[in-house]
Write an enzyme that holds these catalytic residues in place. Structure first.
Site, PDB file in Angstrom:
ATOM      1  N   HIS A 127       0.815  -1.222   0.000  1.00  0.00           N
ATOM      2  CA  HIS A 127       0.000   0.000   0.000  1.00  0.00           C
ATOM      3  C   HIS A 127       0.847   1.269   0.000  1.00  0.00           C
ATOM      4  O   HIS A 127       0.327   2.353  -0.244  1.00  0.00           O
ATOM      5  CB  HIS A 127      -0.921   0.006   1.221  1.00  0.00           C
ATOM      6  CG  HIS A 127      -2.003  -1.031   1.130  1.00  0.00           C
ATOM      7  ND1 HIS A 127      -3.313  -0.733   0.870  1.00  0.00           N
ATOM      8  CD2 HIS A 127      -1.967  -2.382   1.231  1.00  0.00           C
ATOM      9  CE1 HIS A 127      -4.042  -1.838   0.832  1.00  0.00           C
ATOM     10  NE2 HIS A 127      -3.237  -2.856   1.056  1.00  0.00           N
ATOM     11  N   ASP A 175       3.597   9.704  -0.556  1.00  0.00           N
ATOM     12  CA  ASP A 175       2.369   9.024  -0.130  1.00  0.00           C
ATOM     13  C   ASP A 175       2.051   7.932  -1.143  1.00  0.00           C
ATOM     14  O   ASP A 175       2.059   8.200  -2.356  1.00  0.00           O
ATOM     15  CB  ASP A 175       1.216  10.050  -0.112  1.00  0.00           C
ATOM     16  CG  ASP A 175       0.201   9.782   0.985  1.00  0.00           C
ATOM     17  OD1 ASP A 175       0.031   8.614   1.353  1.00  0.00           O
ATOM     18  OD2 ASP A 175      -0.419  10.756   1.451  1.00  0.00           O
TER      19      ASP A 175
END
Ligand code: F6P
Length: 491
Positions: free
Chosen positions: A176, A393
Protein backbone atom coordinates in the site's frame (compact mmCIF):
# COMPACT_ATOMS: atom_id res chain seq x y z
CA UNK A 1 -14.51 -20.64 11.29
CA UNK A 2 -17.13 -23.37 11.42
CA UNK A 3 -16.92 -26.28 13.83
CA UNK A 4 -15.46 -28.68 11.27
CA UNK A 5 -12.70 -26.21 10.30
CA UNK A 6 -11.97 -25.46 13.94
CA UNK A 7 -11.67 -29.16 14.77
CA UNK A 8 -9.49 -30.09 11.86
CA UNK A 9 -7.11 -27.19 12.44
CA UNK A 10 -6.82 -28.13 16.10
CA UNK A 11 -6.05 -31.75 15.35
CA UNK A 12 -3.71 -30.88 12.48
CA UNK A 13 -5.67 -33.16 10.12
CA UNK A 14 -6.42 -32.17 6.50
CA UNK A 15 -8.60 -29.09 7.01
CA UNK A 16 -11.31 -28.18 4.53
CA UNK A 17 -10.20 -24.63 5.40
CA UNK A 18 -10.95 -21.31 3.76
CA UNK A 19 -10.78 -20.76 -0.01
CA UNK A 20 -10.01 -17.06 0.28
CA UNK A 21 -7.88 -15.46 2.96
CA UNK A 22 -6.76 -11.88 3.48
CA UNK A 23 -3.70 -11.48 5.72
CA UNK A 24 -3.02 -7.98 7.08
CA UNK A 25 -1.29 -6.53 10.11
CA UNK A 26 -4.64 -5.39 11.48
CA UNK A 27 -8.05 -7.06 11.53
CA UNK A 28 -10.70 -4.83 9.94
CA UNK A 29 -12.51 -4.23 13.25
CA UNK A 30 -12.25 -1.88 16.21
CA UNK A 31 -13.20 -2.89 19.72
CA UNK A 32 -15.85 -0.58 21.16
CA UNK A 33 -17.15 -0.27 24.68
CA UNK A 34 -20.89 0.20 25.15
CA UNK A 35 -22.53 2.46 27.74
CA UNK A 36 -22.66 -0.38 30.27
CA UNK A 37 -19.07 -1.33 29.71
CA UNK A 38 -19.85 -4.26 27.39
CA UNK A 39 -17.30 -4.87 24.63
CA UNK A 40 -18.19 -5.47 20.99
CA UNK A 41 -16.54 -5.20 17.59
CA UNK A 42 -17.35 -2.66 14.90
CA UNK A 43 -16.13 -2.79 11.31
CA UNK A 44 -13.20 -0.38 10.98
CA UNK A 45 -13.53 2.36 8.37
CA UNK A 46 -11.44 1.73 5.29
CA UNK A 47 -11.77 0.75 1.68
CA UNK A 48 -10.11 -2.66 1.72
CA UNK A 49 -12.69 -4.45 3.82
CA UNK A 50 -15.60 -2.76 2.05
CA UNK A 51 -14.08 -3.76 -1.26
CA UNK A 52 -13.58 -7.40 -0.55
CA UNK A 53 -16.43 -8.08 1.88
CA UNK A 54 -18.68 -9.40 -0.94
CA UNK A 55 -16.04 -11.91 -2.11
CA UNK A 56 -15.36 -12.85 1.50
CA UNK A 57 -19.03 -13.54 2.13
CA UNK A 58 -19.59 -15.42 -1.17
CA UNK A 59 -16.50 -17.57 -0.82
CA UNK A 60 -16.73 -18.06 2.95
CA UNK A 61 -13.41 -16.27 3.35
CA UNK A 62 -11.37 -15.32 6.39
CA UNK A 63 -9.24 -12.35 7.48
CA UNK A 64 -6.12 -12.96 9.54
CA UNK A 65 -4.64 -10.07 11.54
CA UNK A 66 -3.85 -8.42 14.84
CA UNK A 67 -6.87 -7.15 16.79
CA UNK A 68 -5.16 -4.07 18.24
CA UNK A 69 -4.54 -5.07 21.89
CA UNK A 70 -1.26 -6.16 23.49
CA UNK A 71 -0.60 -9.66 24.77
CA UNK A 72 -4.14 -10.99 24.40
CA UNK A 73 -4.88 -14.32 22.74
CA UNK A 74 -8.36 -14.27 21.24
CA UNK A 75 -10.32 -17.10 19.65
CA UNK A 76 -11.45 -16.70 16.03
CA UNK A 77 -14.76 -14.83 15.81
CA UNK A 78 -17.17 -13.48 13.24
CA UNK A 79 -18.19 -9.91 12.43
CA UNK A 80 -20.71 -8.90 9.75
CA UNK A 81 -20.37 -12.23 7.99
CA UNK A 82 -16.54 -12.24 7.91
CA UNK A 83 -14.47 -14.84 9.75
CA UNK A 84 -11.75 -13.11 11.75
CA UNK A 85 -8.67 -14.96 12.95
CA UNK A 86 -6.65 -12.93 15.47
CA UNK A 87 -2.85 -13.16 15.55
CA UNK A 88 -1.54 -12.04 18.97
CA UNK A 89 1.18 -9.42 19.40
CA UNK A 90 2.70 -8.86 22.83
CA UNK A 91 4.36 -5.69 24.18
CA UNK A 92 7.75 -6.76 22.87
CA UNK A 93 6.39 -7.52 19.37
CA UNK A 94 4.78 -4.09 19.33
CA UNK A 95 8.01 -2.38 20.28
CA UNK A 96 10.33 -4.31 17.97
CA UNK A 97 8.22 -5.53 15.03
CA UNK A 98 5.52 -2.81 14.79
CA UNK A 99 7.03 0.43 16.16
CA UNK A 100 10.58 -0.68 15.36
CA UNK A 101 11.15 -2.53 12.09
CA UNK A 102 7.80 -1.71 10.41
CA UNK A 103 7.48 1.93 11.39
CA UNK A 104 11.00 3.16 12.16
CA UNK A 105 12.94 1.14 9.54
CA UNK A 106 10.69 0.30 6.59
CA UNK A 107 8.24 3.21 6.77
CA UNK A 108 10.87 6.00 6.54
CA UNK A 109 13.01 3.98 4.09
CA UNK A 110 10.08 3.45 1.73
CA UNK A 111 9.03 7.11 2.04
CA UNK A 112 12.17 8.64 0.53
CA UNK A 113 14.06 8.71 3.89
CA UNK A 114 12.16 11.86 4.94
CA UNK A 115 13.49 10.98 8.39
CA UNK A 116 16.50 8.64 8.73
CA UNK A 117 15.52 4.97 8.98
CA UNK A 118 17.02 3.06 11.87
CA UNK A 119 18.53 -0.39 11.38
CA UNK A 120 18.59 -2.71 14.39
CA UNK A 121 19.16 -6.46 14.30
CA UNK A 122 16.80 -7.05 17.24
CA UNK A 123 14.01 -5.34 15.27
CA UNK A 124 14.75 -7.49 12.22
CA UNK A 125 14.68 -10.67 14.34
CA UNK A 126 11.29 -9.70 15.69
CA UNK A 127 9.99 -8.89 12.17
CA UNK A 128 11.02 -12.38 11.03
CA UNK A 129 9.41 -13.99 14.08
CA UNK A 130 6.10 -12.15 13.70
CA UNK A 131 5.97 -12.72 9.92
CA UNK A 132 6.40 -16.44 10.59
CA UNK A 133 3.54 -16.31 13.09
CA UNK A 134 1.24 -14.78 10.46
CA UNK A 135 2.39 -17.33 7.83
CA UNK A 136 1.83 -20.26 10.21
CA UNK A 137 -1.63 -19.02 11.16
CA UNK A 138 -2.49 -18.80 7.45
CA UNK A 139 -1.01 -22.15 6.46
CA UNK A 140 -3.07 -23.79 9.17
CA UNK A 141 -6.49 -22.62 7.96
CA UNK A 142 -6.12 -22.34 4.15
CA UNK A 143 -8.04 -24.88 2.04
CA UNK A 144 -6.12 -26.82 -0.61
CA UNK A 145 -5.45 -24.47 -3.57
CA UNK A 146 -6.86 -21.45 -1.71
CA UNK A 147 -6.17 -17.85 -2.71
CA UNK A 148 -4.28 -15.84 -0.09
CA UNK A 149 -3.94 -12.08 -0.39
CA UNK A 150 -1.24 -10.60 1.87
CA UNK A 151 -1.32 -6.85 2.56
CA UNK A 152 1.42 -4.33 3.04
CA UNK A 153 4.95 -3.68 4.24
CA UNK A 154 4.55 -5.20 7.70
CA UNK A 155 4.26 -8.69 6.18
CA UNK A 156 6.73 -8.84 3.30
CA UNK A 157 8.23 -12.18 4.37
CA UNK A 158 4.87 -13.95 4.51
CA UNK A 159 4.58 -14.86 0.78
CA UNK A 160 7.82 -16.91 0.77
CA UNK A 161 7.19 -18.51 4.17
CA UNK A 162 3.71 -19.45 3.08
CA UNK A 163 4.83 -20.89 -0.25
CA UNK A 164 7.39 -23.06 1.53
CA UNK A 165 4.73 -24.39 3.90
CA UNK A 166 1.91 -24.60 1.36
CA UNK A 167 3.07 -24.79 -2.30
CA UNK A 168 -0.54 -25.47 -3.35
CA UNK A 169 -1.66 -21.90 -2.57
CA UNK A 170 -2.17 -19.00 -4.96
CA UNK A 171 -0.49 -16.04 -3.26
CA UNK A 172 -0.94 -12.33 -3.95
CA UNK A 173 0.69 -9.40 -2.17
CA UNK A 174 -0.26 -5.73 -2.26
CA UNK A 175 2.10 -2.99 -1.11
CA UNK A 176 0.00 0.00 0.00
CA UNK A 177 2.96 2.34 0.43
CA UNK A 178 5.60 3.46 -2.10
CA UNK A 179 8.43 1.13 -3.09
CA UNK A 180 11.80 2.92 -3.14
CA UNK A 181 14.38 3.11 -5.90
CA UNK A 182 17.38 0.72 -5.71
CA UNK A 183 19.62 3.59 -4.50
CA UNK A 184 17.52 4.03 -1.35
CA UNK A 185 16.54 0.37 -0.92
CA UNK A 186 20.20 -0.63 -0.99
CA UNK A 187 20.61 0.85 2.53
CA UNK A 188 18.57 -1.99 4.02
CA UNK A 189 20.90 -4.64 5.48
CA UNK A 190 18.22 -7.29 4.84
CA UNK A 191 17.30 -6.14 1.32
CA UNK A 192 17.80 -9.58 -0.27
CA UNK A 193 15.66 -11.37 2.31
CA UNK A 194 12.83 -8.85 1.92
CA UNK A 195 12.86 -9.15 -1.88
CA UNK A 196 12.93 -12.93 -1.72
CA UNK A 197 10.10 -12.83 0.80
CA UNK A 198 7.95 -10.82 -1.62
CA UNK A 199 8.95 -12.97 -4.60
CA UNK A 200 7.12 -15.88 -2.96
CA UNK A 201 3.94 -14.22 -4.28
CA UNK A 202 2.56 -14.97 -7.76
CA UNK A 203 1.63 -11.30 -8.16
CA UNK A 204 2.97 -8.33 -6.21
CA UNK A 205 0.73 -5.29 -6.65
CA UNK A 206 1.84 -1.67 -6.26
CA UNK A 207 0.09 1.70 -6.28
CA UNK A 208 2.09 3.21 -9.16
CA UNK A 209 3.98 1.89 -12.18
CA UNK A 210 7.08 3.61 -10.72
CA UNK A 211 6.79 1.44 -7.59
CA UNK A 212 6.50 -1.75 -9.67
CA UNK A 213 9.51 -0.79 -11.76
CA UNK A 214 11.54 0.15 -8.65
CA UNK A 215 10.76 -3.31 -7.25
CA UNK A 216 11.85 -5.04 -10.47
CA UNK A 217 15.04 -2.98 -10.60
CA UNK A 218 15.79 -3.99 -6.98
CA UNK A 219 15.07 -7.64 -7.86
CA UNK A 220 17.54 -7.48 -10.74
CA UNK A 221 20.19 -5.80 -8.63
CA UNK A 222 19.96 -7.61 -5.30
CA UNK A 223 18.69 -11.15 -6.03
CA UNK A 224 19.57 -14.05 -8.35
CA UNK A 225 16.35 -13.63 -10.28
CA UNK A 226 16.20 -12.60 -13.93
CA UNK A 227 13.76 -9.82 -14.76
CA UNK A 228 11.85 -10.06 -18.02
CA UNK A 229 9.08 -7.50 -18.57
CA UNK A 230 6.99 -7.57 -15.43
CA UNK A 231 8.32 -10.98 -14.33
CA UNK A 232 11.03 -11.87 -11.81
CA UNK A 233 12.12 -15.39 -12.77
CA UNK A 234 14.08 -17.62 -10.37
CA UNK A 235 17.45 -19.03 -11.52
CA UNK A 236 17.64 -22.27 -13.55
CA UNK A 237 18.42 -25.01 -11.08
CA UNK A 238 18.13 -28.39 -12.81
CA UNK A 239 20.00 -29.96 -15.74
CA UNK A 240 16.75 -30.06 -17.67
CA UNK A 241 16.75 -26.28 -17.48
CA UNK A 242 13.90 -26.04 -14.99
CA UNK A 243 13.65 -23.24 -12.53
CA UNK A 244 13.00 -23.81 -8.87
CA UNK A 245 10.45 -21.61 -7.26
CA UNK A 246 7.71 -19.51 -8.66
CA UNK A 247 7.69 -16.72 -11.18
CA UNK A 248 6.61 -13.47 -9.54
CA UNK A 249 4.88 -10.72 -11.52
CA UNK A 250 4.97 -7.05 -10.47
CA UNK A 251 2.02 -4.89 -11.48
CA UNK A 252 0.52 -1.48 -10.74
CA UNK A 253 -3.02 -1.56 -9.34
CA UNK A 254 -3.84 1.87 -7.88
CA UNK A 255 -6.25 1.53 -4.97
CA UNK A 256 -9.38 3.65 -4.81
CA UNK A 257 -12.44 4.41 -2.68
CA UNK A 258 -16.07 3.35 -2.53
CA UNK A 259 -17.06 6.27 -4.76
CA UNK A 260 -20.76 5.51 -4.68
CA UNK A 261 -20.91 5.27 -0.90
CA UNK A 262 -19.15 8.63 -0.54
CA UNK A 263 -21.50 10.24 -3.08
CA UNK A 264 -24.55 8.79 -1.33
CA UNK A 265 -23.39 10.07 2.05
CA UNK A 266 -22.81 13.48 0.47
CA UNK A 267 -26.55 13.57 -0.34
CA UNK A 268 -27.62 12.56 3.17
CA UNK A 269 -29.67 15.51 4.58
CA UNK A 270 -28.16 15.06 8.05
CA UNK A 271 -24.63 15.26 6.69
CA UNK A 272 -25.49 18.29 4.55
CA UNK A 273 -26.94 20.00 7.63
CA UNK A 274 -23.82 19.13 9.62
CA UNK A 275 -21.63 20.67 6.88
CA UNK A 276 -23.62 23.93 7.13
CA UNK A 277 -23.29 23.84 10.90
CA UNK A 278 -19.49 23.41 10.64
CA UNK A 279 -19.24 26.50 8.43
CA UNK A 280 -21.40 28.47 10.83
CA UNK A 281 -19.29 27.40 13.77
CA UNK A 282 -16.23 28.63 11.91
CA UNK A 283 -17.90 32.05 11.59
CA UNK A 284 -19.13 31.59 8.00
CA UNK A 285 -15.86 32.46 6.27
CA UNK A 286 -15.84 32.92 2.50
CA UNK A 287 -13.31 30.12 2.10
CA UNK A 288 -12.64 27.03 4.19
CA UNK A 289 -9.34 25.30 3.55
CA UNK A 290 -9.06 21.74 4.85
CA UNK A 291 -6.26 19.32 5.68
CA UNK A 292 -7.02 15.78 6.88
CA UNK A 293 -4.12 13.51 7.70
CA UNK A 294 -2.79 10.95 10.08
CA UNK A 295 -0.26 12.90 12.15
CA UNK A 296 2.67 11.54 10.14
CA UNK A 297 5.86 13.24 8.90
CA UNK A 298 5.21 11.95 5.38
CA UNK A 299 2.09 14.14 5.05
CA UNK A 300 3.87 17.50 4.68
CA UNK A 301 1.73 19.16 7.40
CA UNK A 302 4.54 21.52 8.46
CA UNK A 303 5.18 22.56 4.85
CA UNK A 304 1.47 23.26 4.41
CA UNK A 305 1.28 25.34 7.60
CA UNK A 306 4.33 27.31 6.53
CA UNK A 307 2.77 28.13 3.15
CA UNK A 308 -0.55 29.10 4.76
CA UNK A 309 1.20 31.21 7.42
CA UNK A 310 3.14 33.10 4.75
CA UNK A 311 -0.04 33.75 2.75
CA UNK A 312 -1.58 35.25 5.91
CA UNK A 313 1.55 37.30 6.62
CA UNK A 314 1.70 38.52 2.99
CA UNK A 315 -1.94 39.68 3.27
CA UNK A 316 -2.97 37.39 0.39
CA UNK A 317 -5.42 35.65 2.70
CA UNK A 318 -7.29 37.37 5.56
CA UNK A 319 -8.38 35.70 8.76
CA UNK A 320 -12.16 35.92 8.91
CA UNK A 321 -12.47 35.70 5.15
CA UNK A 322 -10.67 32.37 5.22
CA UNK A 323 -10.17 29.70 7.83
CA UNK A 324 -8.11 26.55 7.73
CA UNK A 325 -9.24 23.36 9.44
CA UNK A 326 -6.49 20.82 10.10
CA UNK A 327 -7.57 17.38 11.26
CA UNK A 328 -4.53 15.42 12.45
CA UNK A 329 -5.56 11.98 13.62
CA UNK A 330 -3.37 10.40 16.29
CA UNK A 331 -1.02 7.74 14.91
CA UNK A 332 1.89 5.56 16.13
CA UNK A 333 2.10 7.64 19.28
CA UNK A 334 4.85 5.55 20.89
CA UNK A 335 7.28 6.28 18.06
CA UNK A 336 9.61 9.17 18.91
CA UNK A 337 9.51 10.81 15.46
CA UNK A 338 5.74 10.99 15.68
CA UNK A 339 5.93 12.58 19.13
CA UNK A 340 8.41 15.15 17.81
CA UNK A 341 6.17 15.94 14.85
CA UNK A 342 3.18 16.47 17.15
CA UNK A 343 5.15 19.00 19.19
CA UNK A 344 6.38 20.79 16.05
CA UNK A 345 2.93 20.98 14.44
CA UNK A 346 1.30 22.17 17.66
CA UNK A 347 3.97 24.84 18.12
CA UNK A 348 3.42 26.07 14.57
CA UNK A 349 -0.37 26.13 14.98
CA UNK A 350 0.00 28.00 18.29
CA UNK A 351 2.35 30.56 16.72
CA UNK A 352 0.15 31.10 13.69
CA UNK A 353 -3.01 31.52 15.72
CA UNK A 354 -1.23 33.78 18.22
CA UNK A 355 -0.03 35.94 15.34
CA UNK A 356 -3.20 36.10 13.23
CA UNK A 357 -6.30 35.30 15.30
CA UNK A 358 -8.82 38.00 16.14
CA UNK A 359 -11.35 37.91 18.98
CA UNK A 360 -13.92 36.63 16.49
CA UNK A 361 -11.95 34.47 14.12
CA UNK A 362 -9.22 31.89 14.11
CA UNK A 363 -6.57 31.25 11.47
CA UNK A 364 -6.41 27.49 12.01
CA UNK A 365 -8.79 25.17 13.79
CA UNK A 366 -6.57 22.24 14.77
CA UNK A 367 -8.23 18.93 15.73
CA UNK A 368 -6.12 16.08 17.05
CA UNK A 369 -8.84 13.45 16.69
CA UNK A 370 -10.10 10.69 14.43
CA UNK A 371 -13.63 11.04 13.08
CA UNK A 372 -16.12 8.58 11.66
CA UNK A 373 -16.72 8.65 7.90
CA UNK A 374 -20.00 10.60 8.20
CA UNK A 375 -18.26 13.49 9.99
CA UNK A 376 -15.43 13.35 7.45
CA UNK A 377 -17.90 13.72 4.59
CA UNK A 378 -19.50 16.70 6.35
CA UNK A 379 -16.04 18.26 6.66
CA UNK A 380 -15.31 17.66 2.96
CA UNK A 381 -18.63 19.30 2.07
CA UNK A 382 -17.92 22.23 4.37
CA UNK A 383 -14.55 22.84 2.69
CA UNK A 384 -13.79 24.78 -0.48
CA UNK A 385 -10.14 23.88 -0.87
CA UNK A 386 -8.63 20.57 0.16
CA UNK A 387 -4.89 20.61 0.84
CA UNK A 388 -3.03 17.30 0.36
CA UNK A 389 0.65 18.15 0.48
CA UNK A 390 2.39 14.84 1.29
CA UNK A 391 6.14 14.65 0.81
CA UNK A 392 5.58 11.04 -0.24
CA UNK A 393 2.37 9.02 -0.13
CA UNK A 394 1.50 5.60 -1.55
CA UNK A 395 -1.91 6.81 -2.74
CA UNK A 396 -3.83 9.24 -0.43
CA UNK A 397 -7.49 8.30 -0.30
CA UNK A 398 -8.51 11.54 1.44
CA UNK A 399 -7.88 13.37 -1.86
CA UNK A 400 -10.17 10.93 -3.65
CA UNK A 401 -12.88 11.15 -0.98
CA UNK A 402 -12.93 14.97 -1.13
CA UNK A 403 -13.44 14.92 -4.90
CA UNK A 404 -16.08 12.18 -4.75
CA UNK A 405 -18.02 14.03 -2.01
CA UNK A 406 -18.35 17.23 -4.09
CA UNK A 407 -21.08 15.84 -6.33
CA UNK A 408 -22.08 19.40 -7.32
CA UNK A 409 -18.54 19.90 -8.71
CA UNK A 410 -17.74 22.78 -6.37
CA UNK A 411 -14.41 23.06 -4.57
CA UNK A 412 -10.86 22.37 -5.66
CA UNK A 413 -8.10 20.01 -4.65
CA UNK A 414 -4.50 21.12 -4.16
CA UNK A 415 -2.50 17.90 -4.47
CA UNK A 416 1.14 16.99 -4.01
CA UNK A 417 2.79 15.47 -7.06
CA UNK A 418 4.44 12.97 -4.70
CA UNK A 419 1.21 11.09 -4.00
CA UNK A 420 0.01 8.04 -5.91
CA UNK A 421 -3.28 9.93 -6.37
CA UNK A 422 -1.50 12.55 -8.51
CA UNK A 423 -1.21 9.99 -11.32
CA UNK A 424 -5.00 9.83 -11.50
CA UNK A 425 -6.34 13.18 -10.22
CA UNK A 426 -4.51 15.11 -12.90
CA UNK A 427 -7.11 17.89 -12.99
CA UNK A 428 -6.25 18.99 -9.46
CA UNK A 429 -3.81 21.83 -8.79
CA UNK A 430 -0.58 19.85 -8.56
CA UNK A 431 2.15 21.20 -6.29
CA UNK A 432 5.63 20.33 -5.07
CA UNK A 433 5.37 20.67 -1.26
CA UNK A 434 9.12 21.33 -0.93
CA UNK A 435 8.62 24.49 -3.00
CA UNK A 436 6.87 26.80 -0.52
CA UNK A 437 6.45 29.62 -3.05
CA UNK A 438 5.06 27.16 -5.60
CA UNK A 439 2.67 25.79 -3.00
CA UNK A 440 1.51 29.34 -2.09
CA UNK A 441 0.79 30.06 -5.77
CA UNK A 442 -1.02 26.72 -6.05
CA UNK A 443 -3.26 27.54 -3.09
CA UNK A 444 -4.05 31.00 -4.50
CA UNK A 445 -4.71 29.49 -7.91
CA UNK A 446 -7.22 27.05 -6.43
CA UNK A 447 -8.78 29.84 -4.36
CA UNK A 448 -9.20 32.19 -7.29
CA UNK A 449 -10.06 29.63 -9.96
CA UNK A 450 -12.98 30.51 -12.21
CA UNK A 451 -15.92 28.37 -10.94
CA UNK A 452 -16.59 27.07 -14.45
CA UNK A 453 -13.05 25.83 -14.78
CA UNK A 454 -13.00 24.21 -11.33
CA UNK A 455 -16.38 22.55 -12.04
CA UNK A 456 -15.02 21.13 -15.31
CA UNK A 457 -11.96 19.78 -13.50
CA UNK A 458 -13.93 18.31 -10.59
CA UNK A 459 -16.39 16.66 -13.01
CA UNK A 460 -13.57 14.94 -14.87
CA UNK A 461 -11.94 13.72 -11.67
CA UNK A 462 -15.27 12.44 -10.33
CA UNK A 463 -15.86 10.56 -13.58
CA UNK A 464 -12.48 8.90 -13.15
CA UNK A 465 -13.39 7.88 -9.58
CA UNK A 466 -16.74 6.45 -10.69
CA UNK A 467 -14.94 4.32 -13.28
CA UNK A 468 -12.11 3.31 -10.95
CA UNK A 469 -13.59 2.50 -7.56
CA UNK A 470 -12.22 0.19 -4.91
CA UNK A 471 -14.26 -2.78 -6.14
CA UNK A 472 -12.61 -2.52 -9.56
CA UNK A 473 -9.27 -2.39 -7.80
CA UNK A 474 -9.72 -5.65 -5.91
CA UNK A 475 -11.44 -7.32 -8.85
CA UNK A 476 -8.62 -6.44 -11.24
CA UNK A 477 -6.00 -7.64 -8.79
CA UNK A 478 -7.75 -10.96 -8.11
CA UNK A 479 -8.40 -11.56 -11.82
CA UNK A 480 -4.74 -10.93 -12.56
CA UNK A 481 -3.83 -13.38 -9.80
CA UNK A 482 -6.08 -15.91 -11.54
CA UNK A 483 -8.11 -16.41 -8.39
CA UNK A 484 -11.06 -18.76 -8.99
CA UNK A 485 -13.31 -16.61 -6.82
CA UNK A 486 -16.74 -15.05 -7.33
CA UNK A 487 -15.12 -11.73 -8.28
CA UNK A 488 -18.26 -10.81 -10.24
CA UNK A 489 -19.87 -10.07 -6.88
CA UNK A 490 -17.52 -7.09 -6.67
CA UNK A 491 -19.14 -4.87 -9.29
O1 F6P B 1 -0.70 3.41 4.66
C1 F6P B 1 -0.24 2.27 5.28
C2 F6P B 1 -1.02 1.95 6.54
O2 F6P B 1 -0.55 0.75 7.10
C3 F6P B 1 -2.51 1.87 6.32
O3 F6P B 1 -2.91 0.63 5.84
C4 F6P B 1 -3.07 2.25 7.65
O4 F6P B 1 -4.33 2.78 7.55
C5 F6P B 1 -2.08 3.28 8.13
O5 F6P B 1 -0.85 2.97 7.51
C6 F6P B 1 -1.96 3.32 9.65
O6 F6P B 1 -1.30 2.22 10.09
P1 F6P B 1 -1.13 1.69 11.58
O7 F6P B 1 -1.96 2.54 12.48
O8 F6P B 1 -1.62 0.28 11.53
O9 F6P B 1 0.32 1.79 11.86
Amino acid sequence: MNAEQQNSSETGSEAPGYDFIVVANRLPVDRVQGENGELSWRRAPGGLVTAIAPVMQESDGAWIGWHGGAGEELEPFENEGIHLIPVPLDEEDLELYYEGFSNSTLWPLYHDVIVPPEFHRTWWDSYKKVNRRFADATAKVAAHGATVWVQDYQLQLVPKLLREARPDLRIGFFNHIPFPSPGIFSQLPWRKQILEGLAGADVVGFQRTTDASNFLRCMRRFTDRTVKGSMAIPPVATEAGETTGNICRAEAHPISIDTQQVAELAHDPEIIARAKQIRQELGNPKTVLLGVDRLDYTKGIRHRLKAYGELLADGEIQVGEACMVQVASPSRENVERYQQLKDQVELMVGNLNGEHDTMEHTAIRYLHHSYPLREMIALYLAADIMLVTSLRDGMNLVAKEFVAAHTDNTGMLVLSEFTGAADQLTQSVLVNPHDIDGMKSGILRALRMDPQESARRMRRMRRHLREHNVSNWSKEFLVSLGAPLPVDTLV
